[in-house]
Design a protein around this motif. Structure first.
Motif, PDB file in Angstrom:
ATOM      1  N   LEU A 116      13.748  54.018  87.840  1.00  0.00           N
ATOM      2  CA  LEU A 116      15.185  54.119  87.253  1.00  0.00           C
ATOM      3  C   LEU A 116      16.441  53.249  88.124  1.00  0.00           C
ATOM      4  O   LEU A 116      16.001  52.872  89.325  1.00  0.00           O
ATOM      5  N   THR A 117      17.304  53.080  87.323  1.00  0.00           N
ATOM      6  CA  THR A 117      18.236  52.294  87.946  1.00  0.00           C
ATOM      7  C   THR A 117      19.668  53.053  87.921  1.00  0.00           C
ATOM      8  O   THR A 117      19.815  53.785  86.940  1.00  0.00           O
ATOM      9  N   ARG A 118      20.567  52.755  88.723  1.00  0.00           N
ATOM     10  CA  ARG A 118      21.787  53.061  88.724  1.00  0.00           C
ATOM     11  C   ARG A 118      22.903  52.355  88.602  1.00  0.00           C
ATOM     12  O   ARG A 118      23.258  51.668  89.640  1.00  0.00           O
ATOM     13  N   PRO A 119      23.608  52.061  87.641  1.00  0.00           N
ATOM     14  CA  PRO A 119      24.540  50.829  87.307  1.00  0.00           C
ATOM     15  C   PRO A 119      25.551  50.888  88.499  1.00  0.00           C
ATOM     16  O   PRO A 119      26.149  50.065  89.007  1.00  0.00           O
ATOM     17  N   ARG A 120      26.311  52.153  88.706  1.00  0.00           N
ATOM     18  CA  ARG A 120      27.220  52.059  89.632  1.00  0.00           C
ATOM     19  C   ARG A 120      26.810  51.781  91.172  1.00  0.00           C
ATOM     20  O   ARG A 120      27.502  51.147  91.655  1.00  0.00           O
ATOM     21  N   TRP A 121      25.577  52.058  91.335  1.00  0.00           N
ATOM     22  CA  TRP A 121      25.107  51.708  92.915  1.00  0.00           C
ATOM     23  C   TRP A 121      25.040  50.225  92.782  1.00  0.00           C
ATOM     24  O   TRP A 121      25.343  49.717  93.818  1.00  0.00           O
ATOM     25  N   ILE A 122      24.461  49.800  91.842  1.00  0.00           N
ATOM     26  CA  ILE A 122      24.151  48.382  91.811  1.00  0.00           C
ATOM     27  C   ILE A 122      25.171  47.581  91.648  1.00  0.00           C
ATOM     28  O   ILE A 122      25.475  46.537  92.680  1.00  0.00           O
ATOM     29  N   TRP A 123      26.339  47.755  90.937  1.00  0.00           N
ATOM     30  CA  TRP A 123      27.645  46.925  91.161  1.00  0.00           C
ATOM     31  C   TRP A 123      28.395  47.368  92.352  1.00  0.00           C
ATOM     32  O   TRP A 123      29.270  46.329  92.794  1.00  0.00           O
ATOM     33  N   SER A 124      28.327  48.431  92.849  1.00  0.00           N
ATOM     34  CA  SER A 124      28.932  48.604  94.013  1.00  0.00           C
ATOM     35  C   SER A 124      28.440  47.924  95.221  1.00  0.00           C
ATOM     36  O   SER A 124      29.184  47.166  96.086  1.00  0.00           O
TER      37      SER A 124
END
Length: 253
Positions: A9-17
């Motif tokens: 699973l991926t978390r877009p907010r974490w990735i871009w932060s």
């Protein structure tokens, strides 16, 4: 999406932060190195490491999701998670299967045009005629043209036309079978006309040189017309209603 892919699973907010922190850290570290400041260099390095760790924890390695910028911004603002794909894994959606079938159909058409399509009859002999004319004009430099003016002027013009004939002939012979060679035909035709006019109108020391140029120019023009009149071979694999290959059928399942 396979069950194996759902485990990543991926978390877009974490990735871009994390990406933002890494960019800020890179800029800060570069500023510190440029100014010889250990403090700013260490702060920038720390931000870079922290941003990379946050992005990895958010699943950046498994994030293969693509969307418009507005959709990606919405995913960042809402947070949450979305499925990713492990390295070496595959994802399948109706859209991806449709694009794969279209790409496969196009690939099959190109393969057939490159390998299986026979070269039409007039094209090969016409290109061979251009090469033979170029070879004759090259050899004739030592036989038909005197070393003084105007012999060398005519020799240079004939040699320039020979170079064009050779390049066009090789392009037609070695190009993709079934392809139209309009540019090569036009260049060879113009060079043939120039050579024909040079043989008929320019002053020559030897009549044989003028006759050879006129004959070679006329033959080159005829060969160019044959190439220009050729219609590219159509390939059934490019037609929307053509039958799909076994590979296309497997990808569509």
């Amino acid at each position: 999406m396979s069950s194996h892919a759902r485990q990543h699973l991926t978390r877009p907010r974490w990735i871009w932060s994390g990406l933002l922190l890494a960019i800020i850290g890179t800029i800060t570290a570069g500023f510190g190195v440029d100014n010889g400041s250990w403090t700013w260099s260490l702060i920038g390095t720390g931000l870079l490491v922290l941003g990379s760790a946050v992005a990895i924890a958010g699943g950046v390695i498994y994030d293969v999701h693509t969307s418009a910028p507005r959709g990606e911004l919405t995913a960042i603002l809402r947070g949450g998670i979305r499925p990713g794909v492990a390295p070496g894994g595959t994802g399948s959606t109706p859209g991806s299967r449709r694009r794969a079938r279209e790409a496969e159909r196009r690939l099959d058409a190109l393969e057939k045009a490159t390998i299986q399509t026979p070269r039409p009859y007039p094209i090969g002999p016409a290109a061979l005629a251009m090469l033979l004319i170029a070879l004759f004009l090259l050899v004739s430099q030592w036989e038909l043209y005197p070393t003084e003016f105007p012999g060398q002027s005519n020799a240079n013009r004939a040699l320039a036309c020979a170079i064009v004939f050779a390049l066009c002939g090789f392009r037609i012979l070695l190009g993709q079978p079934g392809q139209a060679h309009r540019i090569s035909a036009a260049l060879a035709g113009l060079s043939g006309v120039a050579l024909l006019l040079n043989g008929l109108l320019a002053a020559h020391d030897r009549t044989a040189a003028a006759g050879a140029e006129a004959i070679c120019g006329a033959v080159a023009v005829g060969a160019a017309l044959l190439v220009a009149a050729h219609q590219p071979a159509t390939n059934g694999g490019d037609h929307p209603g053509s039958a799909e290959s076994p590979r296309q059928q497997d990808m569509g399942r």
